[in-house]
Write an enzyme that holds these catalytic residues in place. Sequence first.
Site, PDB file in Angstrom:
ATOM      1  N   LYS A 147      28.536  64.652  48.831  1.00  0.00           N
ATOM      2  CA  LYS A 147      28.472  63.506  48.777  1.00  0.00           C
ATOM      3  C   LYS A 147      29.273  62.450  49.399  1.00  0.00           C
ATOM      4  O   LYS A 147      30.080  61.753  48.947  1.00  0.00           O
ATOM      5  CB  LYS A 147      27.557  62.993  46.892  1.00  0.00           C
ATOM      6  CG  LYS A 147      27.158  61.459  46.793  1.00  0.00           C
ATOM      7  CD  LYS A 147      27.181  61.314  45.885  1.00  0.00           C
ATOM      8  CE  LYS A 147      28.017  60.434  45.778  1.00  0.00           C
ATOM      9  NZ  LYS A 147      28.107  58.625  46.611  1.00  0.00           N
ATOM     10  N   PRO A 148      28.235  61.374  50.096  1.00  0.00           N
ATOM     11  CA  PRO A 148      29.314  60.445  50.446  1.00  0.00           C
ATOM     12  C   PRO A 148      29.171  58.956  50.208  1.00  0.00           C
ATOM     13  O   PRO A 148      28.368  59.346  49.339  1.00  0.00           O
ATOM     14  CB  PRO A 148      28.852  59.967  52.266  1.00  0.00           C
ATOM     15  CG  PRO A 148      27.413  60.363  52.085  1.00  0.00           C
ATOM     16  CD  PRO A 148      27.153  61.249  51.380  1.00  0.00           C
ATOM     17  N   GLU A 223      41.459  62.954  44.346  1.00  0.00           N
ATOM     18  CA  GLU A 223      42.753  62.063  44.734  1.00  0.00           C
ATOM     19  C   GLU A 223      42.721  61.281  44.192  1.00  0.00           C
ATOM     20  O   GLU A 223      41.578  60.182  44.900  1.00  0.00           O
ATOM     21  CB  GLU A 223      42.572  62.227  47.309  1.00  0.00           C
ATOM     22  CG  GLU A 223      43.754  61.595  47.096  1.00  0.00           C
ATOM     23  CD  GLU A 223      43.770  60.913  47.810  1.00  0.00           C
ATOM     24  OE1 GLU A 223      44.136  59.917  47.404  1.00  0.00           O
ATOM     25  OE2 GLU A 223      43.211  60.339  48.818  1.00  0.00           O
ATOM     26  N   CYS A 257      43.866  53.599  49.150  1.00  0.00           N
ATOM     27  CA  CYS A 257      44.880  54.522  48.422  1.00  0.00           C
ATOM     28  C   CYS A 257      46.517  54.387  48.036  1.00  0.00           C
ATOM     29  O   CYS A 257      47.213  54.283  46.705  1.00  0.00           O
ATOM     30  CB  CYS A 257      44.684  55.831  47.837  1.00  0.00           C
ATOM     31  SG  CYS A 257      44.188  57.197  49.166  1.00  0.00           S
ATOM     32  N   GLU A 354      45.216  48.500  40.944  1.00  0.00           N
ATOM     33  CA  GLU A 354      45.001  48.506  42.495  1.00  0.00           C
ATOM     34  C   GLU A 354      44.230  47.250  42.793  1.00  0.00           C
ATOM     35  O   GLU A 354      43.172  47.458  42.107  1.00  0.00           O
ATOM     36  CB  GLU A 354      44.457  50.185  42.541  1.00  0.00           C
ATOM     37  CG  GLU A 354      44.560  50.738  43.726  1.00  0.00           C
ATOM     38  CD  GLU A 354      43.905  52.069  44.019  1.00  0.00           C
ATOM     39  OE1 GLU A 354      42.809  52.159  43.323  1.00  0.00           O
ATOM     40  OE2 GLU A 354      43.594  52.695  45.032  1.00  0.00           O
TER      41      GLU A 354
HETATM   42  N1  LIG Z   1      41.622  56.768  46.155  1.00  0.00           N
HETATM   43  C1  LIG Z   1      40.476  56.336  46.634  1.00  0.00           C
HETATM   44  O1  LIG Z   1      41.227  56.477  48.029  1.00  0.00           O
HETATM   45  C2  LIG Z   1      40.125  55.176  46.507  1.00  0.00           C
HETATM   46  C3  LIG Z   1      38.815  55.074  47.594  1.00  0.00           C
HETATM   47  C4  LIG Z   1      37.772  53.939  47.086  1.00  0.00           C
HETATM   48  C5  LIG Z   1      38.166  53.213  45.717  1.00  0.00           C
HETATM   49  N2  LIG Z   1      39.030  53.514  45.534  1.00  0.00           N
HETATM   50  C6  LIG Z   1      39.286  52.683  43.562  1.00  0.00           C
HETATM   51  O2  LIG Z   1      38.005  52.957  42.911  1.00  0.00           O
HETATM   52  C7  LIG Z   1      37.884  51.239  42.424  1.00  0.00           C
HETATM   53  C8  LIG Z   1      36.749  51.149  43.015  1.00  0.00           C
HETATM   54  O3  LIG Z   1      36.019  51.510  44.234  1.00  0.00           O
HETATM   55  P1  LIG Z   1      34.463  52.826  44.388  1.00  0.00           P
HETATM   56  O4  LIG Z   1      32.874  52.454  43.680  1.00  0.00           O
HETATM   57  O5  LIG Z   1      34.399  53.050  45.600  1.00  0.00           O
HETATM   58  O6  LIG Z   1      35.009  54.429  43.655  1.00  0.00           O
HETATM   59  P2  LIG Z   1      34.424  54.920  43.145  1.00  0.00           P
HETATM   60  O7  LIG Z   1      35.448  55.592  42.332  1.00  0.00           O
HETATM   61  O8  LIG Z   1      33.486  54.361  42.123  1.00  0.00           O
HETATM   62  O9  LIG Z   1      33.661  56.323  44.335  1.00  0.00           O
HETATM   63  C9  LIG Z   1      34.012  57.213  44.745  1.00  0.00           C
HETATM   64  C10 LIG Z   1      33.009  58.147  44.888  1.00  0.00           C
HETATM   65  O10 LIG Z   1      32.290  58.416  43.915  1.00  0.00           O
HETATM   66  C11 LIG Z   1      31.033  58.146  43.450  1.00  0.00           C
HETATM   67  N3  LIG Z   1      30.843  58.054  41.881  1.00  0.00           N
HETATM   68  C12 LIG Z   1      31.147  56.978  41.022  1.00  0.00           C
HETATM   69  N4  LIG Z   1      30.864  57.245  39.964  1.00  0.00           N
HETATM   70  C13 LIG Z   1      30.308  58.107  39.412  1.00  0.00           C
HETATM   71  C14 LIG Z   1      30.355  59.461  38.745  1.00  0.00           C
HETATM   72  N5  LIG Z   1      30.256  58.675  37.706  1.00  0.00           N
HETATM   73  N6  LIG Z   1      29.990  60.510  38.779  1.00  0.00           N
HETATM   74  C15 LIG Z   1      30.032  61.199  40.370  1.00  0.00           C
HETATM   75  N7  LIG Z   1      30.727  60.383  41.529  1.00  0.00           N
HETATM   76  C16 LIG Z   1      31.199  59.370  41.069  1.00  0.00           C
HETATM   77  C17 LIG Z   1      30.737  57.118  44.314  1.00  0.00           C
HETATM   78  O11 LIG Z   1      29.614  57.650  44.174  1.00  0.00           O
HETATM   79  C18 LIG Z   1      31.767  56.922  45.494  1.00  0.00           C
HETATM   80  O12 LIG Z   1      31.249  58.418  46.126  1.00  0.00           O
HETATM   81  C19 LIG Z   1      38.747  50.457  44.260  1.00  0.00           C
HETATM   82  O13 LIG Z   1      38.221  49.308  43.648  1.00  0.00           O
HETATM   83  C20 LIG Z   1      39.671  50.956  44.692  1.00  0.00           C
HETATM   84  O14 LIG Z   1      40.309  50.627  43.513  1.00  0.00           O
HETATM   85  C21 LIG Z   1      40.356  54.324  45.282  1.00  0.00           C
HETATM   86  C1  LIG Z   2      45.765  56.645  55.429  1.00  0.00           C
HETATM   87  C2  LIG Z   2      45.507  56.341  57.154  1.00  0.00           C
HETATM   88  C3  LIG Z   2      45.469  57.484  58.125  1.00  0.00           C
HETATM   89  C4  LIG Z   2      44.239  57.914  58.526  1.00  0.00           C
HETATM   90  C5  LIG Z   2      43.369  58.437  56.989  1.00  0.00           C
HETATM   91  C6  LIG Z   2      42.465  59.608  57.296  1.00  0.00           C
HETATM   92  C7  LIG Z   2      41.675  59.289  58.341  1.00  0.00           C
HETATM   93  C8  LIG Z   2      42.341  59.536  56.238  1.00  0.00           C
HETATM   94  C9  LIG Z   2      42.458  59.337  54.508  1.00  0.00           C
HETATM   95  C10 LIG Z   2      42.617  58.696  53.940  1.00  0.00           C
HETATM   96  C11 LIG Z   2      42.951  58.414  52.283  1.00  0.00           C
HETATM   97  C12 LIG Z   2      43.249  59.138  52.503  1.00  0.00           C
HETATM   98  C13 LIG Z   2      42.774  57.415  52.198  1.00  0.00           C
HETATM   99  C14 LIG Z   2      43.160  56.734  50.872  1.00  0.00           C
HETATM  100  O1  LIG Z   2      42.242  55.572  50.603  1.00  0.00           O
HETATM  101  C15 LIG Z   2      46.157  57.261  59.930  1.00  0.00           C
HETATM  102  C16 LIG Z   2      46.336  58.871  60.153  1.00  0.00           C
HETATM  103  C17 LIG Z   2      44.782  56.552  60.789  1.00  0.00           C
HETATM  104  C18 LIG Z   2      47.197  56.398  59.512  1.00  0.00           C
HETATM  105  C19 LIG Z   2      47.296  55.563  58.800  1.00  0.00           C
HETATM  106  C20 LIG Z   2      47.027  56.037  57.413  1.00  0.00           C
END
Ligand SMILES: NC(=O)c1ccc[n+]([C@@H]2O[C@H](COP(=O)([O-])OP(=O)(O)OC[C@H]3O[C@@H](n4cnc5c(N)ncnc54)[C@H](O)[C@@H]3O)[C@@H](O)[C@H]2O)c1
Ligand SMILES: CC1=C(/C=C/C(C)=C\C=C\C(C)=C\C=O)C(C)(C)CCC1
Length: 450
Positions: A147-148, A223, A257, A354
């Site tokens: 699920k994206p 993650e 992240c 964050e």
């Molecule tokens: N660690 C990371 O890579 C990362 C990435 C995006 C956002 N964030 C953090 O999260 C905060 C909110 O962003 P967000 O809303 O996109 O992240 P989120 O955690 O809400 O969403 C990430 C994924 O989880 C899904 N999701 C949300 N609620 C869910 C549930 N109850 N059960 C199952 N899946 C669920 C979403 O649809 C999405 O696909 C941001 O402000 C940021 O701080 C972290």
């Molecule tokens: C995160 C960086 C890169 C790309 C990462 C990719 C393609 C996916 C992973 C993302 C993550 C772990 C996100 C967390 O929020 C590069 C390899 C392009 C280099 C810069 C940093």
Amino acid sequence: MRSKIVTILKFQEDVNKAVAAAKAAFERNSEWRTMSPASRGELILKLADLMKRDKEYLAALESLDNGKTYKNALHDVGFSIDVLKYYAGYCDKIHGSTIPSDGNFMTMTIKEPVGVVGQIIPWNYPLGMVAWKWAPALATGCTVVLKPAEQTPLTALVLAALAKEAGFPKGVVNVLPGYGPTAGGAIVQHPGINKVAFTGSTEVGNKIMEGVGQSNLKRVSLELGGKSPLVIFDDVDVDRAVEIAYGACFSNHGQNCCAGSRTYVQAGIYDEFVKKAAEKAKRTKVGDPFAEDTVQGPQVNQEMLDKVLRLIESGKKEGAHLQTGGCRKGNEGYFVEPTVFSDVKDDMTIAREEIFGPVQSILKFETLEEVIKRANDTTYGLAAGVLTNNITTALAYAKSVRAGSVWVNCYHAFSPQAPFGGFKQSGIGRELGEEGLKEYLELKTVSIKV
Ligand SMILES: NC(=O)c1ccc[n+]([C@@H]2O[C@H](COP(=O)([O-])OP(=O)(O)OC[C@H]3O[C@@H](n4cnc5c(N)ncnc54)[C@H](O)[C@@H]3O)[C@@H](O)[C@H]2O)c1
Ligand SMILES: CC1=C(/C=C/C(C)=C\C=C\C(C)=C\C=O)C(C)(C)CCC1
């Protein structure tokens, strides 16, 4: 109320269909299960080749969907291809061991795919996250329902079409766009799913653990978020340190992240660093993600723009010194001025939460012992960085900081071979490298009486 119930049932039905397809593809005698490991590897390589063929299209779509610059999106596509190629090579190298056990037994272990995997990903690296999730899952022989994020579903759907073109058997790869609590929730609760792999916020990570506990105790890898410290000692070249710290904090518009969002600078170079960091941020070209010279595009949506601006306001109110930025850029779109705060204290909201935006918080420190304590004073533990020419200092820091990745004299040093994941509330399990493969394997012990 009735329409909400109908929507939830519809999502449940869609998830049921996707899981049924993934389960059928994972049946004992299915084409996927009986395929040789080398052929599995060839399919993954074919997918990587198709991504290479379509790399400009994928990058453009990613940029349109997410707002990241086209240049960065192209970089993400390149790294994603590398990850697929790396794991393709593992397919025919996954094996157990023989064990000299007590008694008249010959004992061996076999590594098997965990089964049907639910994968839930965020919006900050929409295509990169698909590659990170699919590559180890497919290399081990699992089938997936992905699920994206609701904000950025496009490149995952194109990758599904490319997987079909590559020749993956029906049902091996399923992409199901939808909202978190409904579609995501249904994946987490589904009894037909054997593992869930999630990237996103720590808040939702907690919900995933709850859902898994309430359903069938699926395997889980998470993650999650971070508030990563980058520590800069005063024996370094200040200009170079400013560049590295800028990349650590501002890349992908701060929506990362592992962003180095707490910049600790030693007292001897603090004033010079602050001045130069502010100048560097001020020079950032913010605007059209497709323009050649743009470094920073818009934040992903209104909600994130509001969140970032709210946190910037908290910095101003709580007494941090605003060096540059601090506002929305223009009044169209979701652009934020690259923002630098100095004189940030550890207990300020901008040093603890964050932000996921282009905001650098610079904090002053005096000694190694002091900064190790302060760097570790967080519930997160995803990444950390240190800049110094003193190897003893670098190693002492690397050994003491509680984080899954430590980057010395660099930042964001990702490679497909190097495991990535969090300590503390930044996650469970690892992605990338051999460790990332293990997350998709079950270990079976077979004892034969001889
Ligand atoms: N660690 C990371 O890579 C990362 C990435 C995006 C956002 N964030 C953090 O999260 C905060 C909110 O962003 P967000 O809303 O996109 O992240 P989120 O955690 O809400 O969403 C990430 C994924 O989880 C899904 N999701 C949300 N609620 C869910 C549930 N109850 N059960 C199952 N899946 C669920 C979403 O649809 C999405 O696909 C941001 O402000 C940021 O701080 C972290
Ligand atoms: C995160 C960086 C890169 C790309 C990462 C990719 C393609 C996916 C992973 C993302 C993550 C772990 C996100 C967390 O929020 C590069 C390899 C392009 C280099 C810069 C940093």
